[in-house]
Design a protein around this motif. Structure first.
Motif, short mmCIF file in Angstrom:
data_model
loop_
_atom_site.label_atom_id
_atom_site.label_comp_id
_atom_site.label_asym_id
_atom_site.label_seq_id
_atom_site.Cartn_x
_atom_site.Cartn_y
_atom_site.Cartn_z
N LEU A 127 0.88 -1.17 0.00
CA LEU A 127 0.00 0.00 0.00
C LEU A 127 0.92 1.22 0.00
CD1 LEU A 127 -2.85 1.20 0.11
CD2 LEU A 127 -2.65 1.21 2.62
N PRO A 128 1.14 1.85 -1.17
CA PRO A 128 2.14 2.93 -1.28
C PRO A 128 1.65 4.23 -0.65
CG PRO A 128 1.04 2.59 -3.38
CD PRO A 128 0.50 1.55 -2.45
N LEU A 129 2.33 4.66 0.42
CA LEU A 129 1.91 5.86 1.15
C LEU A 129 3.05 6.86 1.32
CD1 LEU A 129 -0.18 4.07 3.94
CD2 LEU A 129 -1.05 5.20 1.88
N GLY A 130 4.12 6.69 0.55
CA GLY A 130 5.25 7.60 0.65
C GLY A 130 5.09 8.81 -0.26
N THR A 131 6.14 9.61 -0.34
CA THR A 131 6.12 10.80 -1.19
C THR A 131 6.32 10.43 -2.65
OG1 THR A 131 7.05 12.12 0.62
CG2 THR A 131 7.19 13.04 -1.60
N ALA A 132 7.30 9.58 -2.93
CA ALA A 132 7.61 9.22 -4.31
C ALA A 132 7.05 7.86 -4.71
CB ALA A 132 9.13 9.23 -4.52
N ASN A 133 7.07 6.90 -3.79
CA ASN A 133 6.58 5.54 -4.06
C ASN A 133 7.24 4.94 -5.30
OD1 ASN A 133 4.64 5.55 -1.87
ND2 ASN A 133 3.37 6.89 -3.12
N ASP A 134 8.57 5.06 -5.36
CA ASP A 134 9.30 4.62 -6.55
C ASP A 134 9.14 3.12 -6.81
OD1 ASP A 134 10.47 7.02 -7.57
OD2 ASP A 134 11.81 7.04 -5.85
N LEU A 135 9.19 2.31 -5.76
CA LEU A 135 9.06 0.87 -5.96
C LEU A 135 7.69 0.54 -6.53
CD1 LEU A 135 10.08 -2.05 -5.63
CD2 LEU A 135 9.08 -2.03 -3.35
N ALA A 136 6.64 1.08 -5.92
CA ALA A 136 5.28 0.77 -6.36
C ALA A 136 5.04 1.24 -7.79
CB ALA A 136 4.27 1.41 -5.41
N HIS A 137 5.51 2.44 -8.12
CA HIS A 137 5.37 2.93 -9.49
C HIS A 137 6.13 2.04 -10.47
CE1 HIS A 137 3.04 6.61 -9.14
NE2 HIS A 137 3.76 6.99 -8.10
N GLY A 138 7.34 1.64 -10.08
CA GLY A 138 8.13 0.78 -10.95
C GLY A 138 7.50 -0.58 -11.18
N LEU A 139 6.70 -1.05 -10.22
CA LEU A 139 6.03 -2.34 -10.35
C LEU A 139 4.68 -2.20 -11.06
CD1 LEU A 139 6.70 -3.86 -6.80
CD2 LEU A 139 7.88 -4.39 -8.95
N GLY A 140 4.30 -0.97 -11.37
CA GLY A 140 3.05 -0.75 -12.10
C GLY A 140 1.80 -0.79 -11.25
N LEU A 141 1.92 -0.54 -9.95
CA LEU A 141 0.75 -0.54 -9.08
C LEU A 141 -0.06 0.74 -9.26
CD1 LEU A 141 2.32 -1.98 -5.79
CD2 LEU A 141 0.90 -3.16 -7.46
N PRO A 142 -1.39 0.69 -9.03
CA PRO A 142 -2.25 1.87 -9.19
C PRO A 142 -2.11 2.82 -8.00
CG PRO A 142 -3.57 0.00 -8.48
CD PRO A 142 -2.17 -0.53 -8.70
N CYS A 143 -0.98 3.50 -7.93
CA CYS A 143 -0.63 4.28 -6.74
C CYS A 143 -1.60 5.42 -6.43
CB CYS A 143 0.78 4.85 -6.88
SG CYS A 143 2.06 3.58 -7.04
N GLU A 144 -2.30 5.93 -7.43
CA GLU A 144 -3.21 7.05 -7.22
C GLU A 144 -4.58 6.59 -6.73
OE1 GLU A 144 -1.54 9.77 -7.45
OE2 GLU A 144 0.12 8.62 -8.30
N ASP A 145 -4.80 5.30 -6.66
CA ASP A 145 -6.08 4.74 -6.22
C ASP A 145 -5.82 3.78 -5.07
OD1 ASP A 145 -8.52 3.48 -5.88
OD2 ASP A 145 -8.85 3.07 -8.01
N LEU A 146 -5.84 4.32 -3.85
CA LEU A 146 -5.49 3.51 -2.68
C LEU A 146 -6.47 2.38 -2.46
CD1 LEU A 146 -4.16 6.06 -0.02
CD2 LEU A 146 -2.89 4.68 -1.67
N ASP A 147 -7.75 2.59 -2.75
CA ASP A 147 -8.74 1.51 -2.58
C ASP A 147 -8.37 0.31 -3.44
OD1 ASP A 147 -9.91 3.60 -1.22
OD2 ASP A 147 -11.89 3.35 -2.11
N SER A 148 -8.07 0.58 -4.72
CA SER A 148 -7.69 -0.51 -5.63
C SER A 148 -6.37 -1.14 -5.23
CB SER A 148 -7.60 0.01 -7.07
OG SER A 148 -8.85 0.46 -7.53
N CYS A 149 -5.43 -0.30 -4.80
CA CYS A 149 -4.12 -0.81 -4.38
C CYS A 149 -4.25 -1.76 -3.20
CB CYS A 149 -3.22 0.37 -3.98
SG CYS A 149 -1.75 0.53 -5.02
N LEU A 150 -5.04 -1.36 -2.22
CA LEU A 150 -5.18 -2.18 -1.02
C LEU A 150 -5.95 -3.46 -1.33
CD1 LEU A 150 -4.63 -2.52 1.95
CD2 LEU A 150 -6.64 -1.12 2.46
N TYR A 151 -6.96 -3.38 -2.17
CA TYR A 151 -7.71 -4.58 -2.53
C TYR A 151 -6.82 -5.56 -3.28
CZ TYR A 151 -11.41 -7.64 -4.25
OH TYR A 151 -12.20 -8.74 -4.51
N LEU A 152 -6.02 -5.04 -4.21
CA LEU A 152 -5.08 -5.90 -4.94
C LEU A 152 -4.09 -6.55 -3.97
CD1 LEU A 152 -3.80 -6.92 -7.62
CD2 LEU A 152 -2.42 -4.83 -7.62
N ALA A 153 -3.55 -5.75 -3.04
CA ALA A 153 -2.58 -6.27 -2.07
C ALA A 153 -3.19 -7.37 -1.21
CB ALA A 153 -2.07 -5.13 -1.19
N ALA A 154 -4.48 -7.25 -0.92
CA ALA A 154 -5.15 -8.21 -0.04
C ALA A 154 -5.62 -9.47 -0.76
CB ALA A 154 -6.34 -7.54 0.64
#
Length: 300
Positions: free
Chosen positions: A95-122
């Protein structure tokens, strides 16, 4: 002793400063409303994170979600590798909650949509992922070194608080006039040492660092290799041609920029090098890099 009972309930290990953010609370509520029995644990501080992860592993939880910036992801990944049996390492969600979230962006996660990110993670399927090692310390994203890491490490805290990201730019402009290249040697497996100078470097398990800069464009977090990019001191004497090579770092004809992929290598410097290891500052003259292949199971 018998095997511990496995628990499928996902657990969000949440950075303490993010716990009261409205968008984080909303994401947790949204995921729970979809029938996911999501548990939340909030470590008290950085040192408490390994203890929390150990307890969750011991309790048999099979999916831990790291909620925070790249430093939090590093801490959770490190604890998983150190305290879980390799064949029973829990799945790691992000669940990317940092300033840059470089790892999450590099992995192609939907960083701007926390609901979708958390559901995917779960709920999402995990893929194997490597973990980098430098001098015995793990990094999940990028180890950057040289001038940029020095600016990050030496910018005063009060300046950072007042100016935010601009503090690094201002401090960098001041320091660039006194910048001295690091001299040393690169030792690759089966090759003679390569002598030279370095202004900055990046060792990537993933592609992005520094707020979205593609410092290791060919990096694949599951290929068993680390991607090393070294920029020589020609950036000071020949800035134009050097910047041109930066736009095409994989070009084999490059002479001012070196790009190497290897499972392990060593850098020996004449003076201590500042290294930023997933956001954590380290200083050392000898840098031993290797990769722990498929050490993690990560949802991305």
């Amino acid at each position: 002793m018998g095997k511990r009972k496995r628990k499928q309930q996902p657990v969000l290990v949440l950075h303490r400063k993010s716990a009261n953010r409205p968008e984080v609370k909303a994401a947790v509520k949204a995921v729970r409303s979809r029938g996911i029995d999501l548990k939340v644990r909030i470590p008290w501080n950085k040192k408490d994170k390994p203890r929390v992860v150990r307890e969750l592993i011991a309790a048999g939880h099979q999916r831990l979600i790291a909620g925070g910036g790249d430093g939090t992801l590093n801490a959770i990944a490190d604890a998983l590798v150190r305290h879980a049996e390799h064949d029973e390492c829990p799945t790691m969600g992000i669940l990317p909650l940092g300033t840059a979230n470089d790892l999450a962006h590099g992995l192609g996660l939907p960083c701007e949509d926390l609901d979708s990110c958390l559901y995917l993670a779960a709920t999402g399927d995990a893929k194997p992922m490597d973990l980098g090692i430098m001098n015995g310390r793990h990094f999940i994203n990028v180890a950057s070194g040289g001038f940029g890491a020095q600016v990050t490490a030496t910018t005063p805290q009060d300046v950072k608080r007042h100016l935010g990201g601009a503090a690094y730019t201002l401090n960098g402009l001041i320091k660039i006039w006194e910048m001295k290249p690091y001299r040393g040697s690169l030792h690759l497996p089966g090759q003679a040492p390569i002598e030279g100078s370095m202004v900055l470097m990046a060792v990537g398990n993933n592609r992005l660092a520094g707020g979205g800069f593609e410092v290791a464009p060919a990096a694949d977090p599951a290929d068993g290799l680390l991607d090393l990019m070294i920029l020589t001191d020609s950036v000071i004497t020949e800035p134009g041609p050097t910047l041109a090579e930066l736009k095409d770092p994989l070009n084999p004809a490059n002479t001012r920029l070196r790009y190497v992929q290897a499972p392990a290598f060593r850098i020996e410097a004449e003076t201590p090098v500042h290294i930023n290891l997933d956001g954590e500052p380290v200083v050392s003259k000898e840098l031993n890099f290797s990769v722990l292949e498929h050490a993690l199971n990560v949802v991305y």
